[in-house]
Motif scaffolding. Structure first.
Motif, mmCIF file in Angstrom:
data_model
loop_
_atom_site.group_PDB
_atom_site.id
_atom_site.type_symbol
_atom_site.label_atom_id
_atom_site.label_comp_id
_atom_site.label_asym_id
_atom_site.label_seq_id
_atom_site.Cartn_x
_atom_site.Cartn_y
_atom_site.Cartn_z
ATOM 1 N N LEU A 200 -48.682 33.603 22.903
ATOM 2 C CA LEU A 200 -48.097 33.285 21.605
ATOM 3 C C LEU A 200 -46.866 32.415 21.818
ATOM 4 N N LEU A 201 -46.865 31.228 21.202
ATOM 5 C CA LEU A 201 -45.719 30.323 21.267
ATOM 6 C C LEU A 201 -45.241 30.023 19.852
ATOM 7 N N THR A 202 -43.934 30.040 19.666
ATOM 8 C CA THR A 202 -43.332 29.703 18.382
ATOM 9 C C THR A 202 -42.310 28.597 18.615
ATOM 10 N N VAL A 203 -42.408 27.528 17.833
ATOM 11 C CA VAL A 203 -41.552 26.361 18.035
ATOM 12 C C VAL A 203 -40.961 25.923 16.701
ATOM 13 N N ALA A 204 -39.963 25.076 16.785
ATOM 14 C CA ALA A 204 -39.353 24.487 15.594
ATOM 15 C C ALA A 204 -39.933 23.096 15.372
ATOM 16 N N VAL A 205 -40.294 22.828 14.126
ATOM 17 C CA VAL A 205 -40.720 21.488 13.721
ATOM 18 C C VAL A 205 -39.830 21.104 12.548
ATOM 19 N N GLY A 206 -38.851 20.255 12.819
ATOM 20 C CA GLY A 206 -37.859 19.977 11.800
ATOM 21 C C GLY A 206 -37.092 21.250 11.477
ATOM 22 N N ALA A 207 -37.013 21.568 10.200
ATOM 23 C CA ALA A 207 -36.306 22.778 9.762
ATOM 24 C C ALA A 207 -37.222 23.979 9.672
ATOM 25 N N HIS A 208 -38.440 23.854 10.157
ATOM 26 C CA HIS A 208 -39.448 24.895 9.957
ATOM 27 C C HIS A 208 -39.895 25.506 11.274
ATOM 28 N N THR A 209 -40.531 26.661 11.148
ATOM 29 C CA THR A 209 -41.038 27.387 12.315
ATOM 30 C C THR A 209 -42.557 27.370 12.298
ATOM 31 N N LEU A 210 -43.128 27.084 13.459
ATOM 32 C CA LEU A 210 -44.576 26.988 13.594
ATOM 33 C C LEU A 210 -45.003 27.814 14.794
ATOM 34 N N THR A 211 -46.058 28.613 14.626
ATOM 35 C CA THR A 211 -46.523 29.475 15.711
ATOM 36 C C THR A 211 -47.998 29.229 15.998
ATOM 37 N N ALA A 212 -48.386 29.486 17.227
ATOM 38 C CA ALA A 212 -49.788 29.362 17.623
ATOM 39 C C ALA A 212 -50.095 30.418 18.665
ATOM 40 N N LYS A 213 -51.243 31.041 18.547
ATOM 41 C CA LYS A 213 -51.700 32.012 19.532
ATOM 42 C C LYS A 213 -52.892 31.415 20.271
ATOM 43 N N PHE A 214 -52.712 31.200 21.560
ATOM 44 C CA PHE A 214 -53.727 30.552 22.384
ATOM 45 C C PHE A 214 -54.613 31.607 23.050
ATOM 46 N N ASP A 215 -55.922 31.423 22.947
ATOM 47 C CA ASP A 215 -56.828 32.330 23.648
ATOM 48 C C ASP A 215 -56.625 32.216 25.153
ATOM 49 N N LEU A 216 -56.501 30.972 25.641
ATOM 50 C CA LEU A 216 -56.321 30.750 27.072
ATOM 51 C C LEU A 216 -55.651 29.404 27.289
ATOM 52 N N VAL A 217 -54.627 29.399 28.125
ATOM 53 C CA VAL A 217 -54.018 28.154 28.594
ATOM 54 C C VAL A 217 -54.304 28.075 30.083
ATOM 55 N N LEU A 218 -55.010 27.033 30.477
ATOM 56 C CA LEU A 218 -55.535 26.912 31.834
ATOM 57 C C LEU A 218 -54.978 25.646 32.475
#
Length: 272
Positions: free
Chosen positions: A105-123
């Motif tokens: 799970l990674l959460t990042v800032a995009v401008g003034a907003h928060t965006l998250t993504a859950k990756f099944d696998l990062v290889l």
């Protein structure tokens, strides 16, 4: 500034897909937090079984990636469909335990907003960073997948936040990122290369889109009424009452079934 969304709202590919499909659906689900008044399809039992099997598959892969021997899984897989999916996964090029990072799970800032993504696998392989996403829906057309929010959100989030996954703490070069969708029913894939130029375009696009949502004062209904047939809010919008038939679900839209996720903690791990 009057905002349409809460100050602590975190965007995801699913919420962005809802907005792109129908701003009204986004409003009902995330702004008003409206409970679903109608079933999505006519056969809820079959739909629930599909979703539960899909989450079960994700759990099995997560355990295998963590190092549980595959022989132990095979002793307990009594569901023939799930067994076929898992066997196909083992024969894929993505089943080397310990080689990647699963359920990240990674959460990042995009401008003034928060965006998250859950990756099944990062290889990490051959100087590439592969985002592998397991799909248990039917195999759709490439152009359909290319247009989905996940295809541009996930690589962007990895480019912005991937330093947290790197041993040296360095960010991941967008030119080395690839998005891979792997379909359990067939073993087929859809792969999308990424680049620094694409990252710049996606970042500008997402910043504009998030600002647009944040400042929205109205959330119009989609003009594509075909989307309403399987929408749980259709009765609230006077777009029909009867649920669409699961058997009539468009294969190109079947990926949407994966968007309705169950709590992974509700799916028991394999008992040994």
């Amino acid at each position: 500034m009057n905002r349409s969304i809460p100050d602590d709202f975190t965007f995801s590919q699913s919420s962005l897909q809802d907005y792109l499909d129908c701003p009204r659906r986004f409003e009902l689900r995330y702004v008003r937090q409206q409970r679903w008044p109608a079933p999505e399809v006519d056969d809820l039992l079959e739909l629930e079984a599909h979703l539960a099997r899909g989450e079960r598959f994700h759990r099995l892969v997560q355990q295998h990636q963590a190092g549980v021997p595959e022989a132990l899984f095979k002793q307990h897989l009594t569901d023939p469909t799930l067994r076929d999916w898992f066997e196909r996964y083992l024969q894929s090029g993505y089943a080397l335990a310990g080689e990647g990072q699963a359920e990240v799970l990674l959460t990042v800032a995009v401008g003034a907003h928060t965006l998250t993504a859950k990756f099944d696998l990062v290889l990490r392989r051959d100087d590439q960073a592969l985002i592998v996403d397991w799909k248990t829906s039917r195999y759709p057309k490439r152009e359909t997948v290319a247009q989905r929010a996940q295809t541009f959100v996930y690589p962007l989030v990895l480019a912005l936040g991937g330093a947290a996954l790197s041993a040296d703490g360095q960010p991941i070069d967008p030119d080395r990122i690839r998005m891979v969708y792997w379909y359990a029913a067939t073993g087929q894939t859809h792969e999308f290369a990424y680049s620094a130029a694409q990252f710049e375009r996606d970042h500008a696009r997402l910043t504009h889109l998030l600002d647009e949502i944040d400042c929205a004062r109205r959330f119009p209904l989609t003009d594509d009424r075909a989307r309403c047939k399987f929408c749980v809010y259709r009765s609230l919008c006077d777009r029909g009452r009867a649920a669409g038939a699961l058997s009539d679900y468009d294969p190109d839209e079947a990926e949407a079934l994966d968007a309705f996720t169950l709590d992974l903690d509700q799916i028991a791990e394999v008992e040994f």
